[in-house]
Write an enzyme that holds these catalytic residues in place. Structure first.
Site, mmCIF file in Angstrom:
data_model
loop_
_atom_site.group_PDB
_atom_site.id
_atom_site.type_symbol
_atom_site.label_atom_id
_atom_site.label_comp_id
_atom_site.label_asym_id
_atom_site.label_seq_id
_atom_site.Cartn_x
_atom_site.Cartn_y
_atom_site.Cartn_z
ATOM 1 N N CYS A 86 -22.943 -17.485 -27.795
ATOM 2 C CA CYS A 86 -24.285 -18.351 -27.940
ATOM 3 C C CYS A 86 -24.368 -19.459 -28.713
ATOM 4 C CB CYS A 86 -25.310 -17.261 -28.747
ATOM 5 S SG CYS A 86 -26.951 -17.518 -28.374
ATOM 6 N N HIS A 196 -24.203 -11.701 -26.042
ATOM 7 C CA HIS A 196 -23.725 -11.296 -27.281
ATOM 8 C C HIS A 196 -23.171 -9.803 -27.114
ATOM 9 C CE1 HIS A 196 -25.982 -14.288 -30.275
ATOM 10 N NE2 HIS A 196 -26.765 -14.170 -29.262
ATOM 11 N N GLU A 198 -20.973 -8.616 -29.352
ATOM 12 C CA GLU A 198 -20.900 -8.260 -30.542
ATOM 13 C C GLU A 198 -22.229 -7.385 -30.846
ATOM 14 O OE1 GLU A 198 -23.258 -11.853 -31.531
ATOM 15 O OE2 GLU A 198 -21.795 -10.962 -29.968
#
Length: 231
Positions: A86, A196, A198
């Site tokens: 990002c 994302h 994660e």
């Protein structure tokens, strides 16, 4: 294996990245402040999402001048693994480590939701545990994720297999050229992506499809160093 998670003023996904490494693959991980000048002790560098320096000027435009970015460049040139997520992707493009630029979303609104991604290149250190053409679900959360490059650059990305992820099923949330969601450098050791991973390491989060990005990095590192893969 040892990971560095960079922290800029305004980073807000640094903890998510740290916990993804710690909980998903159980490797050593440190927060590294933006003033650091030496990353030689790390095998992988994660440049997290957020709003570095408040996104003043442009997203990533100030962070690219932080002292740590010289060390990131040196790490990339040494073949170490660098993943920008990002805002991290935006920083890597501003720093010239990846081609192109990120612009305002087509609808000029912040978008936060799950997005289907096609794995275009599964031969990078970050994607070796995905199947080519596989569609995975990874959340997005950005206002300036509209990837842009000129036609010449796009053709070069295609020819060199540098397009790692594309938004799948006709679901392009931000207007990115060629539905691009993530790219890599020519060597394949630097990847930038808007979604994302994660935030997709456990079904409690709505998807665990991001988990294999972290296991891929560990697998690539172990293969490079001749270490046995456990589990």
């Amino acid at each position: 294996m040892k990971f560095a998670v960079l922290v800029f003023p305004g980073s807000n996904c640094d903890i998510d990245c740290y916990k993804a490494v710690e909980d998903t693959i159980g490797q050593k991980v440190d927060y590294v402040w933006h003033t650091a000048t030496d990353l030689s002790g790390y095998d992988a560098i994660l440049v997290p999402g957020g709003f570095s320096y408040g996104d003043y000027l442009r997203c990533g435009a100030i962070a690219r001048f932080a002292p740590v970015m010289n060390a990131v460049r040196e790490a990339a040139e040494a073949g170490k693994y660098v993943l920008g997520i990002c805002n991290g992707f935006q920083i890597l493009t501003e720093a010239g480590l990846l081609p192109g630029a990120l612009r305002r979303n087509r609808n000029l609104k912040f978008i936060c939701r799950q997005a289907p991604l096609e794995v275009v290149n599964n031969r990078t250190p970050f994607t070796n545990q995905y199947a080519s053409g596989e569609v995975i679900r990874i959340p997005i959360a950005h206002g300036e994720g509209n990837y842009y490059c000129d036609e010449e650059t796009l053709e070069r990305l295609k020819a060199n297999n540098q397009i790692v992820f594309r938004y799948a099923n006709g679901d392009n949330p931000n207007g990115s050229v060629y539905d691009i969601a993530g790219i890599c450098n020519e060597q394949g050791n630097v990847v930038g992506m808007m979604p994302h991973p994660e935030r997709a390491v456990d079904q409690l989060l709505g998807s665990e499809d991001g988990k294999r990005m972290f296991t891929s990095i560990l697998s690539a590192w172990r293969e490079r160093h001749g270490a046995a893969v456990n589990g």
